[in-house]
Design an enzyme around this catalytic site. Sequence first.
Site, short mmCIF file in Angstrom:
data_model
loop_
_atom_site.label_atom_id
_atom_site.label_comp_id
_atom_site.label_asym_id
_atom_site.label_seq_id
_atom_site.Cartn_x
_atom_site.Cartn_y
_atom_site.Cartn_z
N SER B 161 0.86 -1.16 0.03
CA SER B 161 -0.08 0.05 0.15
C SER B 161 0.94 1.24 -0.08
O SER B 161 1.72 1.24 -0.76
CB SER B 161 -0.87 -0.12 1.06
OG SER B 161 -1.65 1.03 1.07
N ARG B 231 -10.94 6.36 11.09
CA ARG B 231 -10.45 4.95 11.01
C ARG B 231 -11.58 3.96 10.53
O ARG B 231 -11.42 3.25 9.69
CB ARG B 231 -10.03 4.56 12.53
CG ARG B 231 -9.76 3.21 12.50
CD ARG B 231 -8.31 3.06 11.80
NE ARG B 231 -7.62 1.78 12.07
CZ ARG B 231 -6.47 1.38 11.16
NH1 ARG B 231 -6.16 2.11 10.08
NH2 ARG B 231 -6.16 0.35 11.59
N ASP B 326 -8.87 -6.39 -4.04
CA ASP B 326 -8.67 -4.95 -3.57
C ASP B 326 -9.27 -3.96 -4.42
O ASP B 326 -8.84 -3.82 -5.73
CB ASP B 326 -6.99 -5.03 -3.57
CG ASP B 326 -6.74 -3.52 -3.12
OD1 ASP B 326 -7.17 -2.83 -2.78
OD2 ASP B 326 -5.29 -3.67 -2.97
N HIS B 359 -8.03 -5.15 0.01
CA HIS B 359 -6.57 -4.33 0.38
C HIS B 359 -5.95 -4.82 1.71
O HIS B 359 -4.41 -4.95 1.43
CB HIS B 359 -6.95 -2.93 0.50
CG HIS B 359 -5.66 -1.87 0.55
ND1 HIS B 359 -4.87 -2.04 -0.77
CD2 HIS B 359 -5.17 -1.04 1.28
CE1 HIS B 359 -3.98 -1.07 -0.41
NE2 HIS B 359 -4.03 -0.59 0.88
#
Lengths: 201, 387
Positions: B161, B231, B326, B359
């Site tokens: 990432s 978050r 993803d 992901h």
Amino acid sequence: MTGAERIMNARPDFAAIARWIGSGKRVLDLGCGDGTLLDFLRRARAVHGYGIEIDDQKVTECVRSGVNVMQMNLESGLSAFRDGSFDYVILSQTLQAVRHTEDIMREMLRVGREAIVSFPNFGHWSARLQVARGRMPVSAALPYQWFDTPNVHLCTIHDFEALCEKLSIRVLERVVLHGGRPVSVMPNLFGSLAVYRCTSG
Amino acid sequence: MAAKNDQVLSGGSVGAVLAQRARFDVPLRLQSGAELPSFELAYETYGRLNPARSNAVLVCHALNASHHIAGHYADDPENVGWWDNMVGPGKPLDTERFFVVGVNNLGGCHGSTGPMSINPATGKPWGGDFPVVTVEDWVAAQARLADFLGVQRFAAVMGGSLGAMQALQWTISFPERVGHALVIAATPKLSAQNIAFNEVARQAITTDPDFHGGHYYEHGVVPRRGLRVARMIGHITYLSDDVMMEKFGRELRRGTPGFDFNIDFEIESYLRYQGDKFSTYFDANTYLRITKALDYFDPAAAHGGDLSMALAPARARFLVVSFTSDWRFTPARSREIVKALLDNRRDVSYLEIDAPHGHDAFLMDDARYFAAVRAWFGNMLLEGPEQ
């Protein structure tokens, strides 16, 4: 081992391919499996090669031996590759398992200056004999039963050359083999494996 | 020896580790034009640097992680490194062979200089005044750490990432200092949708009444509600729809709808839990800056959008890995990187792992993914810096 010695000791179809490919050339191998051919060409001919393979385990084998590999479905085209970006695009004993045969042949000659294609010859006498006896052929070159074969487009030497003509593909060289030896007399009857080097127009 | 062999076969832990800190007093000019007069980087290392100094691997972290990649702390055995499944003796990145370096990025909140550090100009925490840092800045700072550790050239730089963006940037900023680059779940630049998610997260933080323009430390508060929502948004983008459904479904916690705004569905409970946990340990100012670093990353921009030109300086051998589920950084984004590398005739392999986890798959020990990474490191020839 020198490059020449490696070629002498190699599988006959691989040796034929290596003899055609100059040193240091750029090579793309479609359906490269575990990377054996590319690894051999790298050692024997110092080629800069890439393979395309879909199977997870085979891809990992390529990575293990340091062969560049792209995990992609070659049937969805070679769009990652620019026109003329390779000297040779190889389709080694994969033609018969490809669905979109004409598209692949065109893509190979878009991306590469030349294409090298090998395939089991369905015209070999043993295949003809088995069909004549009323059964689908099973042999060393065609080791699958009809119900579990990955092969969808089997062809003979004459069939392949007719397709080349249809697609305006020019055959530059041809090697026909049986049991690892070259066959020059009636190759469509006595050859079990054909290897071609072609270009467009 | 038997015990040791068993450990190697199954892949063991690096054990108890120590976080360290390096100080740099030569000013660092940032991409924004701001300058940090000095800075510190928190880091950890595992394994031994060989005499040729050719076996160092830099592992770059993504959004919320740190320099604590593997092992645990002697006084905090529960605090296991974030990529402990990947890094250790006998693991895909084998610390018996490689010297592994983890570093907390500049602007971080795990020990490196960041918004919580004291601004030497004011004697107070930087807070909202800490400069915005970029992936390029991080890589420049990491290069200082490499110098400090005596590593002229990394055998490999790797990350997933945002960490993958750093690995990619290394090959552009310091092509001679990177032998191999492992670029996992990456993108060459964020899409408008990616930026949109980041902006919602930032808005959640900056509109929290406790944010105080980033100077909340002085007020003795933390914009916890904003950080929590930020978050939660992040977590939605890390998982695939399928895995989320499989994991949480539509089960009602109370058996029947509550017809109120307490927790009905499991996913609500999960997001609240993740948000709560995160808001107790992560700094909101750091979160803002990391999302900005993500947004700004676009090496092709300086070349009229031509990624192939941007990657022209790269010399490393690449392994690029993507995951089919993803949707944050799709395989198509990784294929853009692969194409640019092919255009430059670089050595590159590309894996597209058919994994369901979205992901987050880059952190999971999928057998195919780990086998390939293990094979890649296993095949790696260690060259000295002179080569």
